[in-house]
Design a protein around this motif. Sequence first.
Motif, PDB file in Angstrom:
ATOM      1  N   VAL A  52      12.911  -1.706  14.204  1.00  0.00           N
ATOM      2  CA  VAL A  52      12.188  -2.944  13.885  1.00  0.00           C
ATOM      3  C   VAL A  52      12.205  -3.208  12.380  1.00  0.00           C
ATOM      4  CG1 VAL A  52       9.923  -4.065  13.900  1.00  0.00           C
ATOM      5  CG2 VAL A  52      10.721  -2.826  15.936  1.00  0.00           C
ATOM      6  N   LEU A  53      12.086  -2.139  11.598  1.00  0.00           N
ATOM      7  CA  LEU A  53      12.026  -2.292  10.134  1.00  0.00           C
ATOM      8  C   LEU A  53      13.292  -2.972   9.597  1.00  0.00           C
ATOM      9  CD1 LEU A  53       9.983  -1.639   7.895  1.00  0.00           C
ATOM     10  CD2 LEU A  53      11.195   0.520   7.517  1.00  0.00           C
ATOM     11  N   VAL A  54      14.432  -2.661  10.209  1.00  0.00           N
ATOM     12  CA  VAL A  54      15.682  -3.312   9.787  1.00  0.00           C
ATOM     13  C   VAL A  54      15.560  -4.828   9.962  1.00  0.00           C
ATOM     14  CG1 VAL A  54      18.145  -3.594  10.327  1.00  0.00           C
ATOM     15  CG2 VAL A  54      17.106  -1.299  10.305  1.00  0.00           C
ATOM     16  N   GLN A  55      14.949  -5.227  11.061  1.00  0.00           N
ATOM     17  CA  GLN A  55      14.762  -6.653  11.327  1.00  0.00           C
ATOM     18  C   GLN A  55      13.698  -7.265  10.404  1.00  0.00           C
ATOM     19  OE1 GLN A  55      16.767  -8.469  13.292  1.00  0.00           O
ATOM     20  NE2 GLN A  55      17.851  -6.522  13.431  1.00  0.00           N
ATOM     21  N   GLU A  56      12.682  -6.490  10.061  1.00  0.00           N
ATOM     22  CA  GLU A  56      11.665  -6.971   9.110  1.00  0.00           C
ATOM     23  C   GLU A  56      12.319  -7.372   7.792  1.00  0.00           C
ATOM     24  OE1 GLU A  56       8.335  -4.324   8.596  1.00  0.00           O
ATOM     25  OE2 GLU A  56       8.360  -3.783  10.703  1.00  0.00           O
ATOM     26  N   HIS A  57      13.261  -6.557   7.376  1.00  0.00           N
ATOM     27  CA  HIS A  57      13.921  -6.785   6.081  1.00  0.00           C
ATOM     28  C   HIS A  57      14.838  -7.998   6.100  1.00  0.00           C
ATOM     29  CE1 HIS A  57      13.318  -2.202   5.256  1.00  0.00           C
ATOM     30  NE2 HIS A  57      12.198  -2.884   5.162  1.00  0.00           N
TER      31      HIS A  57
ATOM     32  N   ASN B  63       1.984 -12.580   5.966  1.00  0.00           N
ATOM     33  CA  ASN B  63       1.958 -11.161   6.309  1.00  0.00           C
ATOM     34  C   ASN B  63       3.054 -10.878   7.315  1.00  0.00           C
ATOM     35  OD1 ASN B  63       0.894  -8.429   6.485  1.00  0.00           O
ATOM     36  ND2 ASN B  63       0.093  -8.996   8.506  1.00  0.00           N
ATOM     37  N   ILE B  64       3.560  -9.638   7.262  1.00  0.00           N
ATOM     38  CA  ILE B  64       4.485  -9.214   8.305  1.00  0.00           C
ATOM     39  C   ILE B  64       3.805  -8.134   9.136  1.00  0.00           C
ATOM     40  CG2 ILE B  64       5.673  -7.458   6.873  1.00  0.00           C
ATOM     41  CD1 ILE B  64       8.264  -8.494   8.469  1.00  0.00           C
ATOM     42  N   HIS B  65       3.881  -8.325  10.456  1.00  0.00           N
ATOM     43  CA  HIS B  65       3.205  -7.413  11.376  1.00  0.00           C
ATOM     44  C   HIS B  65       4.252  -6.855  12.349  1.00  0.00           C
ATOM     45  CE1 HIS B  65      -0.042  -5.802  13.838  1.00  0.00           C
ATOM     46  NE2 HIS B  65       0.581  -6.291  14.898  1.00  0.00           N
ATOM     47  N   PRO B  66       4.231  -5.553  12.601  1.00  0.00           N
ATOM     48  CA  PRO B  66       5.292  -4.939  13.409  1.00  0.00           C
ATOM     49  C   PRO B  66       5.066  -5.043  14.918  1.00  0.00           C
ATOM     50  CG  PRO B  66       3.860  -3.238  12.559  1.00  0.00           C
ATOM     51  CD  PRO B  66       3.341  -4.532  12.013  1.00  0.00           C
ATOM     52  N   SER B  67       4.871  -6.288  15.398  1.00  0.00           N
ATOM     53  CA  SER B  67       4.870  -6.527  16.846  1.00  0.00           C
ATOM     54  C   SER B  67       5.213  -7.992  17.082  1.00  0.00           C
ATOM     55  CB  SER B  67       3.494  -6.236  17.471  1.00  0.00           C
ATOM     56  OG  SER B  67       2.600  -7.332  17.261  1.00  0.00           O
TER      57      SER B  67
ATOM     58  N   LEU C 125       1.767 -10.274   1.890  1.00  0.00           N
ATOM     59  CA  LEU C 125       1.291  -8.937   2.243  1.00  0.00           C
ATOM     60  C   LEU C 125       2.472  -8.204   2.862  1.00  0.00           C
ATOM     61  CD1 LEU C 125      -2.147  -9.821   3.895  1.00  0.00           C
ATOM     62  CD2 LEU C 125      -1.597  -9.515   1.461  1.00  0.00           C
ATOM     63  N   ALA C 126       2.782  -7.040   2.338  1.00  0.00           N
ATOM     64  CA  ALA C 126       3.966  -6.305   2.796  1.00  0.00           C
ATOM     65  C   ALA C 126       3.628  -4.828   2.905  1.00  0.00           C
ATOM     66  CB  ALA C 126       5.115  -6.528   1.819  1.00  0.00           C
ATOM     67  N   GLY C 127       3.162  -4.441   4.063  1.00  0.00           N
ATOM     68  CA  GLY C 127       2.700  -3.075   4.226  1.00  0.00           C
ATOM     69  C   GLY C 127       1.371  -2.860   3.514  1.00  0.00           C
TER      70      GLY C 127
ATOM     71  N   SER D 293       0.827  -1.215   0.000  1.00  0.00           N
ATOM     72  CA  SER D 293       0.000   0.000   0.000  1.00  0.00           C
ATOM     73  C   SER D 293       0.856   1.257   0.000  1.00  0.00           C
ATOM     74  CB  SER D 293      -0.916   0.049   1.232  1.00  0.00           C
ATOM     75  OG  SER D 293      -1.828  -1.035   1.223  1.00  0.00           O
ATOM     76  N   GLY D 294       2.154   1.091   0.324  1.00  0.00           N
ATOM     77  CA  GLY D 294       2.993   2.279   0.510  1.00  0.00           C
ATOM     78  C   GLY D 294       4.353   2.155  -0.121  1.00  0.00           C
ATOM     79  N   GLY D 295       5.380   2.490   0.672  1.00  0.00           N
ATOM     80  CA  GLY D 295       6.754   2.571   0.157  1.00  0.00           C
ATOM     81  C   GLY D 295       7.329   1.240  -0.285  1.00  0.00           C
ATOM     82  N   GLY D 296       6.830   0.149   0.308  1.00  0.00           N
ATOM     83  CA  GLY D 296       7.252  -1.167  -0.155  1.00  0.00           C
ATOM     84  C   GLY D 296       8.665  -1.561   0.219  1.00  0.00           C
ATOM     85  N   SER D 297       9.162  -1.108   1.358  1.00  0.00           N
ATOM     86  CA  SER D 297      10.535  -1.506   1.724  1.00  0.00           C
ATOM     87  C   SER D 297      10.630  -3.005   1.968  1.00  0.00           C
ATOM     88  CB  SER D 297      11.006  -0.727   2.954  1.00  0.00           C
ATOM     89  OG  SER D 297      10.342  -1.149   4.128  1.00  0.00           O
ATOM     90  N   ASN D 298       9.573  -3.604   2.541  1.00  0.00           N
ATOM     91  CA  ASN D 298       9.585  -5.060   2.719  1.00  0.00           C
ATOM     92  C   ASN D 298       9.494  -5.766   1.367  1.00  0.00           C
ATOM     93  OD1 ASN D 298       9.594  -6.162   5.602  1.00  0.00           O
ATOM     94  ND2 ASN D 298       8.218  -4.409   5.758  1.00  0.00           N
ATOM     95  N   MET D 299       8.714  -5.213   0.452  1.00  0.00           N
ATOM     96  CA  MET D 299       8.620  -5.782  -0.895  1.00  0.00           C
ATOM     97  C   MET D 299       9.981  -5.793  -1.552  1.00  0.00           C
ATOM     98  SD  MET D 299       8.752  -4.588  -4.266  1.00  0.00           S
ATOM     99  CE  MET D 299       8.321  -2.861  -4.077  1.00  0.00           C
TER     100      MET D 299
END
Length: 197
Positions: free
Chosen positions: A171-176, A108-112, A87-89, A10-16
Amino acid sequence: MTKRVAILISGGGSNMVSLVDSMTGDHPARPVLVLSNRPGAGGLDKAAARGVPTAVVDHRPFGGDRAAFEAALQTGLAMARPDILCLAGFMRVLTPDFTNAWAGRMLNIHPSLLPKYRGLHTHQRAIEAGDAEAGCTVHEVTAELDDGPILGQARVPIRPGDTAETLAARVLVQEHALYPAVLRRFAAGDRTPIFLP
Ligand code: GRF
């Protein structure tokens, strides 16, 4: 057989970007589509720059008619013949009809650190609760929001003075790192959870 992966954003797509960039060499999957519900999503250009086909299914014309939006989503996806959805953002809630149609094939990735903090504002809630750590979770998507089988988690410390923004960035660094590791294992048919660090 190489798995075909469609990524919803839906957004910047850094996880994508992390997922797309990870699917090379002997990786058992390849990206076949990046689909956004928002026409202006920054991730669309990033996907195109990586040679990944893109599509937009704008949710706004459908108003509250989730079934009609999801029918259009299915049509957009069908052309790419994906085996797995990531699902990525992706910020639309999906109905049980859609999640059931993709049961066992949608991540899906969820930030918690689920099951803590389902829903939104996860980092602010963790800080306000005085938690010592936060993190992210990759899970299979089921009809219950942020509730499916956990396939991976990464933990980060919450530091004094952290804001939701500083914690989200950590957290985003770890998501990636986590999401590509989980997808590689999942695409190989292995659902053994991954825990970082
Ligand atoms: C990330 O925090 C992710 O956990 C959540 O959406 C945020 C933005 O993701 N699902 P991205 O940069 O668009 O991949």
